[in-house]
Design an enzyme around this catalytic site. Structure first.
Site, PDB file in Angstrom:
ATOM      1  CD  GLU A 177      -1.482  -2.459   1.585  1.00  0.00           C
ATOM      2  OE1 GLU A 177      -0.354  -2.541   2.114  1.00  0.00           O
ATOM      3  OE2 GLU A 177      -2.201  -3.450   1.354  1.00  0.00           O
ATOM      4  NE  ARG A 186     -17.611  -9.452   1.491  1.00  0.00           N
ATOM      5  CZ  ARG A 186     -18.464 -10.304   2.054  1.00  0.00           C
ATOM      6  NH1 ARG A 186     -19.221  -9.911   3.060  1.00  0.00           N
ATOM      7  NH2 ARG A 186     -18.558 -11.552   1.611  1.00  0.00           N
TER       8      ARG A 186
END
Lengths: 274, 323
Positions: B65, B174
């Protein structure tokens, strides 16, 4: 390859840059002499030889990019930029003062010519990757140079970035490590060894150029030329340098990582440099 | 601010991350300067939908990341608008310093596609449930924070983010959520939507909690309580005017978020109430300074007190606290 400039002239620039660094830090009362002094020849070779840049048009889209990842040595970069004509040399003495464009760690466009903000170590090579990908995407010839400290490569992000640069075969990147062997806590070798440094970068897929004397402008210029010929892989120049180079009492002393000279010390330094 | 017909059964529920993906698809087709970088999870974040259309402008960075945000910064420095995509926990937590220095300090055009926000991530458990991300992202200068309420809004926010200068954090979820807006509704960053007018309490919500707030309003209505419902899709810059006006009109506020009660939407609203006024009671529905755990989304919403019934309890409490 670029036309080689007069070496004696570049040596004189390097000497003047060192004088400026010592004066700036004394005036500021704080800052980082050790790494600033060790990286002078690398920066002079870049701005007076290798980089395609235009001090009168710092945002020229097709310029090469230089990323100073080790942001704490910005005094050296400021001095080199001023000598190259980016801004008036008088401004150098405003370093670290309230309202100055010359921040304690470099800030993008402050003044124009500073490509990125840095100071929290380990971020520059990732940014170089993004720039190199953009240049490839747009089919532009610009090359990306990124200067890191040796201790800086303790940061894990550097090795994430190394993987990315090799994975995307970013041969428009030339990374540089100022391997002056010292960090704040002592010898890099004792604090957290980087060795075998060259082998690590080779294993990560880099074209590694060992620069035996990173404080020799000729040798550094040769290395930049060599890096430019590498195809299909990013290059890295591991420049063996001397921390605090040019002033006898700061050389190879980790105590001089982040302490400014006082007036008496400045006087001695200037006598040696002149 | 007219009452608006909200039809939650009009269409099959859809996850806000799907709306994000649809926004990326639109951008892939219409804006050649948009690029995407991804830290693995490419299918989960829907970055893969962009990749299918514009593979040359998609860059896998691997499970890294910090490097992903740096690469995004470099692309932005060369004129691109870069979407950096990963789960909200990693986007906010694994690389906060890179977001701070490489993105925010330079005010670069990097848009963070932070999917899987909140506890409704479900069975993956506490490590994967971002409950602090709104707080730590909104504390950063130059950062904008958007939490869309449904897939339509997520798509619009994704597209709108490109025309905003600087970094934007887009937090999506999600799990599928019913629509609370319509395809034709305007989306304006920093301008909240009043979904329903009310007199007794103002419920200010973001993300999937907007749907729960609308359900809470129905329960309250049966008790004779009229609740104003505000969809605060932009947490930063926050719509201070609408908060003040809601406080003025109702005299009590409830904030609802799928996030810690510390520093998120509740904190942002409380700051406005304290600074701009009028000062009214503020109750916060959110995760109460604890980590989550594995479970189905609906089980977790219940256990961590994020249901419409919990909002009703908070609303009654806020009303009771009025002077």
């Amino acid at each position: 390859m670029n036309k080689r400039p007069d070496i004696e002239k570049l040596k004189a620039v390097a000497r003047d840059v060192r004088i400026d660094i010592m004066k700036m830090l004394t005036e500021a009362g704080s800052g980082h002499p050790g790494g600033s002094l060790s990286s002078v020849e690398i920066l002079v070779a870049l701005y007076f030889y290798k980089l395609r840049h235009d001090p009168k048009n710092p945002s020229w889209p097709d310029r090469d990019r230089f990323i100073l990842s080790k942001g704490h040595v910005c005094p050296a970069l400021y001095a080199v930029l001023a000598h190259a004509g980016y801004f008036p040399k008088e401004e150098l003495m405003t370093l670290r003062k309230l309202g100055s464009r010359l921040q304690g760690h470099s800030k993008k466009d402050s003044p124009p010519g500073i490509e990125v903000s840095s100071g929290s170590l380990g971020q520059g090579l990732s940014i170089a990757n993004g720039m190199a990908l953009a240049m490839k995407l747009d089919k532009k010839p610009s090359r990306i140079y990124c200067l890191m400290g040796d201790g800086e490569t303790h940061e894990g992000q550097v090795w994430e970035a190394a993987m990315t640069a090799a994975h995307y075969e970013l041969d428009n990147i030339c990374a540089i490590v100022d391997y002056n062997k010292l960090c704040i806590d002592g010898r890099v070798e004792d604090v957290m060894s980087l060795e075998p440094c060259a082998d690590k970068w080779k294993a990560f897929g880099f074209n590694v150029i060992d620069v035996a004397d990173g404080n020799s402008i000729e040798i550094v210029m040769d290395a930049f030329d060599k890096a430019q010929t590498a195809k299909g892989a990013p290059s890295i120049m591991i420049c063996h340098t001397i921390k605090g180079k040019g002033v006898s009492f700061t050389e190879n002393k980790c105590e001089w990582h982040g302490v400014a000279p006082n007036k008496e010390q400045l006087k001695r330094a200037l006598e040696e440099l002149k | 601010m007219a009452d608006k017909e909200v039809n939650m059964t009009e269409q099959k529920p859809k996850a806000t991350r799907d709306g994000f993906g649809e926004g990326l698809v639109e951008l892939a087709k219409t804006n050649k300067d948009v690029v995407v970088v991804s830290a693995d999870l490419t299918e989960s974040t829907r970055a893969s939908w962009f990749k299918e259309i514009a593979p040359e402008r998609f860059f896998a960075i691997g499970i890294a990341e910090q490097d992903m945000f740096g690469a995004a910064a470099g692309l932005a420095l060369c004129g691109k608008t870069a979407f950096a995509c990963t789960f909200a926990v990693f986007a906010s937590g694994r690389a906060w310093d890179q977001v701070r220095i490489s993105l925010c300090y330079m005010n670069l055009d990097v848009k963070i596609g932070a999917t899987h926000g909140g506890i409704s991530v479900g069975p993956d458990g506490a490590t994967h449930q971002a409950l602090e991300d709104i707080a730590i992202m909104r504390a950063l200068p130059n950062m904008k924070v958007i939490v869309p309420a449904d897939a339509y809004q997520a798509k619009k926010a994704t597209i709108a983010a490109v025309s905003l200068r600087g970094p934007v954090y887009i937090r999506t979820g999600r799990s599928a959520v019913p629509y609370v807006t319509s395809a034709g509704d305007d989306f304006k960053l920093g301008k909240a939507d009043v979904l329903q007018e009310g007199k007794n309490v103002a419920i200010i919500a973001c993300g999937v909690m907007v749907k729960n707030s609308l359900e809470a309003a129905k329960i309250l209505s049966a008790k004779g309580i009229s609740a104003m419902i505000i969809n605060m899709h932009t947490i930063k810059p926050i719509d201070a005017d609408i908060i003040s006006s809601a406080a003025q009109q109702t005299g009590a506020i409830v904030t609802c978020e799928e996030h810690s009660v510390i520093g998120g939407l509740g904190g942002a609203v409380a700051e406005v109430v304290a600074k701009k006024g009028p000062v009214v009671p503020v109750e916060m529905v959110g995760v109460n300074d604890v980590f989550g755990e594995s479970g189905q989304p609906d089980e977790l919403m219940k256990k961590y007190r994020l249901t419409p019934e919990d909002i009703v309890i908070a609303a009654l409490k806020a009303i009771k606290r009025k002077k």
